[in-house]
Design an enzyme around this catalytic site. Sequence first.
Site, PDB file in Angstrom:
ATOM      1  N   CYS A  39      33.834 -60.938 -36.512  1.00  0.00           N
ATOM      2  CA  CYS A  39      34.229 -62.095 -37.305  1.00  0.00           C
ATOM      3  C   CYS A  39      34.279 -63.337 -36.409  1.00  0.00           C
ATOM      4  O   CYS A  39      34.214 -63.227 -35.181  1.00  0.00           O
ATOM      5  CB  CYS A  39      35.567 -61.867 -37.970  1.00  0.00           C
ATOM      6  N   CYS A  42      36.941 -63.300 -33.751  1.00  0.00           N
ATOM      7  CA  CYS A  42      36.636 -62.363 -32.674  1.00  0.00           C
ATOM      8  C   CYS A  42      35.505 -62.885 -31.781  1.00  0.00           C
ATOM      9  O   CYS A  42      35.451 -62.562 -30.598  1.00  0.00           O
ATOM     10  CB  CYS A  42      36.318 -60.978 -33.226  1.00  0.00           C
ATOM     11  N   CYS A  82      35.550 -56.554 -39.737  1.00  0.00           N
ATOM     12  CA  CYS A  82      35.126 -56.788 -38.346  1.00  0.00           C
ATOM     13  C   CYS A  82      35.459 -55.562 -37.499  1.00  0.00           C
ATOM     14  O   CYS A  82      36.573 -55.048 -37.561  1.00  0.00           O
ATOM     15  CB  CYS A  82      35.854 -58.032 -37.842  1.00  0.00           C
ATOM     16  N   CYS A  85      38.610 -56.486 -34.954  1.00  0.00           N
ATOM     17  CA  CYS A  85      39.995 -56.681 -35.432  1.00  0.00           C
ATOM     18  C   CYS A  85      40.290 -55.891 -36.693  1.00  0.00           C
ATOM     19  O   CYS A  85      41.404 -55.937 -37.201  1.00  0.00           O
ATOM     20  CB  CYS A  85      40.278 -58.157 -35.652  1.00  0.00           C
ATOM     21  N   ASP A 318      98.882 -48.968 -36.705  1.00  0.00           N
ATOM     22  CA  ASP A 318      99.065 -47.908 -37.699  1.00  0.00           C
ATOM     23  C   ASP A 318      99.243 -48.506 -39.088  1.00  0.00           C
ATOM     24  O   ASP A 318      99.562 -49.680 -39.238  1.00  0.00           O
ATOM     25  CB  ASP A 318     100.311 -47.084 -37.349  1.00  0.00           C
TER      26      ASP A 318
HETATM   27 ZN   LIG Z   1      37.529 -59.818 -36.009  1.00  0.00          ZN
END
Ligand SMILES: [Zn+2]
Lengths: 533, 237
Positions: A39, A42, A82, A85, A318
């Site tokens: 992509c 990327c 892709c 990724c 208490d």
């Molecule tokens: Zn990618």
Amino acid sequence: MGRLARAEQTQQMDVFEFFTSSLEECKQIAATLVEVGCCARCLLRFLGESKSSSYKYSYQNVYDVLGLERSSNVNSVQDCPCPSCLGILQKYADNLFLSKILQKVQDDSYEFSDYQCSLILPVCIAIRQRAIHIFLKKKFGVIYSVQEDKLPTVKDIWKWSCGFKVGELLSAQFQNKSGFDILMTFTYPESNKECSFLLDTFPDVFKKRKQRKYGFETFTRANVAKALIDMDDSKFEDCTSCPPSVPIAECSCEITCTHEPVFVAGRYQKYSRVLSQTPWIVEGKRVMEGSVEELICDPILNTFKPSDHRFSSSGREDVDVRMLGDGRPFIVELINPHCVIFSTQDMSLLQEKINSCSKDVQVRDLQIVSREDTAILKDGEISKTKCYSAECWCERPLTETDLVKLAGIKDLVLQQKTPLRVLHRRTAATRERLIHSLSAKVLSDKLFKLNLNTQAGTYIKEFVHSDFGRTTPNLGELLGAECDIINLDVESVDVDWPPKINLSIGEKNISSTSAETINYTDAEQNEESADKT
Amino acid sequence: MEESRPPSVVDRYFQKRYKTDVQGNPGEDQLILTHSNRICVICIAQSHPIICEKKIISKINFQGDGWSRLENTVTGKNKRGAQWLERMAPLCCVTCTDGSVFTLCCCVKGQLVEINTNLETRPSLLTEKSSSNGYLAVILPGLKHFNREVERLKSEEEYRKVLEYRSNKSAFQNLETPQPCGINITSLPLDAVVPEQRVTEQNKCDLQGKQEDNDETMLRDGSLCHNIKKASEVNSL
Ligand SMILES: [Zn+2]
């Protein structure tokens, strides 16, 4: 839209900071990456771009600059995610997905002023990244002699691309570190299969995880990263394909929102002798209605809307012991609160709300504190001193000599066996405790008020009545006559925390509140003297 | 204005239960203070010969032939290492100046949490403060056993009736020789651990109810069978 002229391309290359500044080389690399199905983000990533701005709006410019067709996935892999990724920087970084994040946050109705996001990626992404890196190294040589870890990560790029956009949608500032976290967990169905060759290569590492039958647990980000470091390129290539295969499935994503804990601290006074500090439930049945914890927490929970909470205090009293003076410091840890934006003003209103719910418990100095500060409370529990006042009985009237004797006592060392009343659930032991000082005031014939300043952890009731001689010395021994305790009040818990707050909600309010308290105290004292007769 | 004594620690926190004629020895009664938290404080009852015959104690010994309550190490919240004592397990032997010796028992089965070592140095505590500082030991019955152990013992009301019955009886018999108190207990078997078979027998008794409680005690002590009748009569009062 059309392709840029070469001159323009060269000029625009300056916008990017790639591993190589040669336009020609970049074009070749980009074309190769497009061919394997990468992509746009990327592309930038493997070209070495590490400027966050490049990933925001204009990331598709890279196609123009490098003379490629926009979004043209040459080899008919158009519909596949892709391979680098797995779609996380494509589909999961587009506006449609971002609006889903907004929807999720709104559905969970969180309030916040800034946010952070975290991503959990499929483990096989590390393998795919390695495969692409090796592939590029073989093809382009020295340019990819750079270490793999010089590549910006998928997580970083997602944040650079979407962080500010999500911020705009949420009207909240994106921060690297924030109390409010949006977690995206990406799952890729083929992840384990893609990692499976590691099992054969490093049986020792992965066998420990009981091999294949544990499925998801076999491969973790840490052990896969370690295995990849231990594996040289040629071995890696033998085991799996470089470049990586085209993904056959899509990632799915689960969005979860959490807010880090918020700590609310304050001091409480308790005016009841029939109120337990924490809910008193035995075998699922309530022994006593209500508790200090519930009276304090309920309004706080309604305000902060957490998923869970934990109440803690500097020691405890208490059921039949009142907590007077400035009160006992406490903390409520609110786990995953949905509302967190509260001003000092809001907190004092919350305090008023708690105080209006019951006369038995009143709080003061209510405030939001940091996690670090909460440690002070626990430290104080052991190291500090406490003041008590006890209404006591003696089989004979106390004389002036008795009073002088008691007043003269300083740092008396007690040997206390674990009291019988708690022996069933505590370790049987004899503990040394200190009574720093004592004083007594005669109330009537055989009744007297005893004031004590003691080390935290001293059992006062047992010091007075001796617990069948199991605390020595005890008051009876000191006076040479049998003594017993009628009731006990904690007068102070000497922990200088949380900071005292001067109410600033107007004079009128303050005076009316304190007047109420005074009236109440009077009533309480009347009741008390009624008890005595 | 005269102020009356406020309720004591015992009144406030404990329930008084009794075991009468412990080990079948007439009059050897013990008091067990039970706390709602399961803690049982074992004491001697006012009607025990040591107290009612105003004996003077010369020695209290927490060990005997084959048993020692002095060797009891208890660690942690779960009281690990504590001796597990059966109901008739001896806690201590009390020797009086008149030569009589009494064995005081556990009365409830459970873990021995502590013994009152003050008694070794000040034996007179046993008679002077019999239901407080003169306690013998602290026993913690198991979570599942506690209620049953308490039920087996006599309530204050039942104890009062036993005392009434005894005084009526002695009024009838006052011309006869009084029964000896202070049997030389050391000649009786004093095993702390009850054999398996007997435990089953006890369980049977539990199912049959409290009336059998005395019978069981008598059976275990064998020789004192004539007392069975007396005990049943007491219960039917
Ligand atoms: Zn990618």
